[in-house]
Design a protein around this motif. Structure first.
Motif, PDB file in Angstrom:
ATOM      1  N   TRP A  55      -6.628   1.620   2.881  1.00 34.65           N
ATOM      2  CA  TRP A  55      -5.538   2.264   3.628  1.00 34.65           C
ATOM      3  C   TRP A  55      -5.731   2.170   5.137  1.00 34.65           C
ATOM      4  CZ3 TRP A  55      -7.096   6.258   6.743  1.00 34.65           C
ATOM      5  CH2 TRP A  55      -8.258   6.960   6.397  1.00 34.65           C
ATOM      6  N   ALA A  56      -6.957   2.264   5.614  1.00 35.60           N
ATOM      7  CA  ALA A  56      -7.195   2.198   7.055  1.00 35.60           C
ATOM      8  C   ALA A  56      -6.849   0.817   7.611  1.00 35.60           C
ATOM      9  CB  ALA A  56      -8.649   2.537   7.357  1.00 35.60           C
ATOM     10  N   GLY A  57      -7.113  -0.217   6.840  1.00 32.33           N
ATOM     11  CA  GLY A  57      -6.816  -1.565   7.309  1.00 32.33           C
ATOM     12  C   GLY A  57      -5.330  -1.802   7.502  1.00 32.33           C
ATOM     13  N   GLY A  62      -0.780  -2.472  11.346  1.00 26.75           N
ATOM     14  CA  GLY A  62       0.581  -2.120  11.726  1.00 26.75           C
ATOM     15  C   GLY A  62       0.676  -1.558  13.136  1.00 26.75           C
ATOM     16  N   VAL A  63      -0.253  -0.673  13.501  1.00 26.75           N
ATOM     17  CA  VAL A  63      -0.232  -0.087  14.844  1.00 26.75           C
ATOM     18  C   VAL A  63      -0.438  -1.176  15.892  1.00 26.75           C
ATOM     19  CG1 VAL A  63      -1.492   1.432  16.418  1.00 26.75           C
ATOM     20  CG2 VAL A  63      -0.909   2.221  14.114  1.00 26.75           C
ATOM     21  N   ALA A  64      -1.389  -2.077  15.653  1.00 26.16           N
ATOM     22  CA  ALA A  64      -1.646  -3.157  16.612  1.00 26.16           C
ATOM     23  C   ALA A  64      -0.414  -4.037  16.784  1.00 26.16           C
ATOM     24  CB  ALA A  64      -2.837  -3.987  16.141  1.00 26.16           C
ATOM     25  N   GLY A  85      -7.069  -7.514  13.943  1.00 27.28           N
ATOM     26  CA  GLY A  85      -7.968  -8.388  13.192  1.00 27.28           C
ATOM     27  C   GLY A  85      -8.944  -7.610  12.339  1.00 27.28           C
ATOM     28  N   VAL A  86      -9.493  -6.530  12.880  1.00 26.99           N
ATOM     29  CA  VAL A  86     -10.401  -5.686  12.106  1.00 26.99           C
ATOM     30  C   VAL A  86      -9.656  -5.046  10.933  1.00 26.99           C
ATOM     31  CG1 VAL A  86     -11.767  -3.565  12.178  1.00 26.99           C
ATOM     32  CG2 VAL A  86     -12.008  -5.270  13.995  1.00 26.99           C
ATOM     33  N   GLY A  87      -8.404  -4.620  11.179  1.00 29.52           N
ATOM     34  CA  GLY A  87      -7.617  -4.045  10.088  1.00 29.52           C
ATOM     35  C   GLY A  87      -7.444  -5.014   8.933  1.00 29.52           C
ATOM     36  N   THR A  88      -7.094  -6.261   9.254  1.00 31.99           N
ATOM     37  CA  THR A  88      -6.974  -7.290   8.226  1.00 31.99           C
ATOM     38  C   THR A  88      -8.304  -7.539   7.526  1.00 31.99           C
ATOM     39  OG1 THR A  88      -5.151  -8.379   9.360  1.00 31.99           O
ATOM     40  CG2 THR A  88      -6.437  -9.732   7.866  1.00 31.99           C
ATOM     41  N   LEU A 147       5.909   1.464  11.594  1.00 32.96           N
ATOM     42  CA  LEU A 147       6.206   2.610  10.726  1.00 32.96           C
ATOM     43  C   LEU A 147       5.947   2.326   9.240  1.00 32.96           C
ATOM     44  CD1 LEU A 147       9.420   3.940  12.521  1.00 32.96           C
ATOM     45  CD2 LEU A 147       7.043   4.693  12.803  1.00 32.96           C
ATOM     46  N   PRO A 148       6.360   1.162   8.688  1.00 32.84           N
ATOM     47  CA  PRO A 148       6.036   0.914   7.271  1.00 32.84           C
ATOM     48  C   PRO A 148       4.544   0.916   6.984  1.00 32.84           C
ATOM     49  CG  PRO A 148       7.720  -0.615   8.038  1.00 32.84           C
ATOM     50  CD  PRO A 148       7.222   0.105   9.250  1.00 32.84           C
TER      51      PRO A 148
END
Length: 317
Positions: A55-57, A62-64, A85-88, A147-148
Motif C-alpha cells: 500500500w505504501a508503494g 501517486g503523490v510523486a 521510483g522508490v514507491g514502484t 487521488l486514485p
C-alpha cells in the motif's frame, strides 16, 4: 503512474526550459531507482512477511506523479522522481510474489497475466489522464491524478490479507546467485533488452508525435495505444504460455515486435499507421512479459520475491 512522466515531459520541457538530454535524464533517474531497489526488497520479502510495501508503494507513486507539474525547477523534479521510483520499487516484488506464490502451477500464467494486465491497463490510462489535465489546466493541474492512488492504497491497507511467514528461511543472496546464476543471467539479458526497446518507445512516442505536428493531447494517444493494447498482449501472452510453453511465447512475441517498432521510429507517420504500429509494438513486447515472469519464478523456487523483483525491476530500468 509509471509512464505519467513521459506524457507530461513535452510540457515540462517548455515550462522549465529543459534540453532533450535533461529530459531523458529524468526518465533514467526514475527507472534506475525503480529498478535496482526491487530485487533487494523482493529478497527481504522472501525472508519475512512484508505487507506494508503493497500500500505504501502505491501511495508514494501517486503523490510523486501528481506533484510533477507543480515542480518549480529541475532538482524538485528529481526529488519527486526518486520518491516515485522508490514507491514502484517496494510495491512490485511484494505484490508480484503474493500472486505468484498463491497461484496453482497449472494456472500461474492466467493469474500472473491478470496481475500484469491490470497494471498495464493502469499504465495506459495514466498518460491519457495526465494529458487531459495538462491541456485543461496546464502543468499546475496535474495534482488530481494522485487521488486514485491514495484511495487504492487505503483499500489495500484495510483489506489485503496478511502474508504468512515462510516455512523455511530463504537462502542468502550470494548462495542464490551461485546456485542459479546461469538461468538468472539469461533471464536478465532478455528482460534488459526487452526493457531497452520498451523504454525507448514509451519515452519518445509522445515526442515523435509532437515533432510530427500533433498537439500534446493527440501525442499521448499513440502512447496510450501502445500501453493499452500492450495490456491485452500481457493477458494473451500469459494464457498462451500455459498452453504452448513459456519459451515459445517469449521468443515468438519478441521477434514479432521488431517490424512494428521500426515503423514507429523511422516512418515519419503521425496518422493511423503511427497509432496502429505503436499498438502492435506494445502488444508483442508485453506478450513476452508474463511468460518471462513465470519462467523466472519457476526457475528459482523458494525465491519468488527476489526473482520477481529482478524481472519487474529490470523491466522498468
Amino acid at each position: 503512474y509509471t509512464y505519467v512522466l513521459q506524457a507530461v515531459l513535452p510540457a515540462l520541457i517548455t515550462t522549465l526550459g529543459l534540453s532533450l538530454g535533461l529530459a531523458g535524464a529524468l526518465v533514467t533517474i526514475y527507472q534506475i531507482v525503480a529498478s535496482f531497489v526491487q530485487p533487494v526488497v523482493g529478497h527481504l520479502a522472501d525472508r519475512g512477511s512484508l505487507r506494508w510495501p503493497a500500500w505504501a508503494g502505491v501511495m508514494a507513486s501517486g503523490v510523486a506523479a501528481g506533484l510533477l507539474g507543480l515542480a518549480p525547477h529541475y532538482l524538485v523534479l528529481v526529488g519527486l522522481l526518486l520518491l516515485g521510483g522508490v514507491g514502484t520499487a517496494i510495491f512490485h516484488p511484494v505484490s508480484g510474489a503474493m500472486v505468484g506464490a498463491a497461484a496453482p502451477a497449472a494456472a500461474r500464467g492466467r493469474w500472473l497475466a491478470l496481475y500484469v494486465t491490470a497494471g498495464n491497463f493502469g499504465n495506459a490510462f495514466g498518460p491519457l489522464a495526465i494529458g487531459a489535465l495538462v491541456e485543461r489546466w496546464g502543468t499546475a493541474g496535474t495534482w488530481p491524478i494522485m487521488l486514485p492512488a491514495l484511495v487504492a492504497g487505503g483499500l489495500v491497507y484495510a483489506f489485503a490479507p496478511a502474508r504468512p511467514r515462510p516455512a523455511r528461511t530463504a537462502p542468502a543472496l550470494p548462495d542464490l546467485l551461485r546456485r542459479h546464476g546461469r538461468v538468472l543471467g539469461a533471464l536478465i539479458v532478455v528482460v534488459t533488452l526487452r526493457a531497452w526497446a520498451t523504454a525507448a518507445l514509451v519515452t519518445f512516442i509522445p515526442l515523435l508525435g509532437r515533432a510530427r505536428g500533433l498537439s500534446l493531447g493527440e501525442a499521448t494517444l499513440p502512447l496510450t495505444a501502445f500501453l493499452l493494447v500492450g495490456a491485452c498482449g500481457s493477458l494473451v501472452g500469459g494464457l498462451a504460455a500455459d498452453r504452448w510453453g513459456r519459451d515459445r511465447v517469449l521468443v515468438g512475441s519478441l521477434l514479432a515486435s521488431v517490424p512494428f517498432g521500426l515503423y514507429v521510429a523511422l516512418s515519419g507517420d503521425a496518422g493511423l499507421g503511427f497509432l496502429l504500429t505503436a499498438a502492435g509494438a506494445g502488444f508483442c513486447l508485453n506478450g513476452s512479459f508474463t511468460a518471462l515472469t513465470i519462467r523466472g519464478q519457476e526457475s528459482v523456487p523458494g525465491s519468488v520475491g527476489m526473482v520477481t523483483g529482478i524481472l519487474l525491476g529490470l523491466s522498468v530500468g
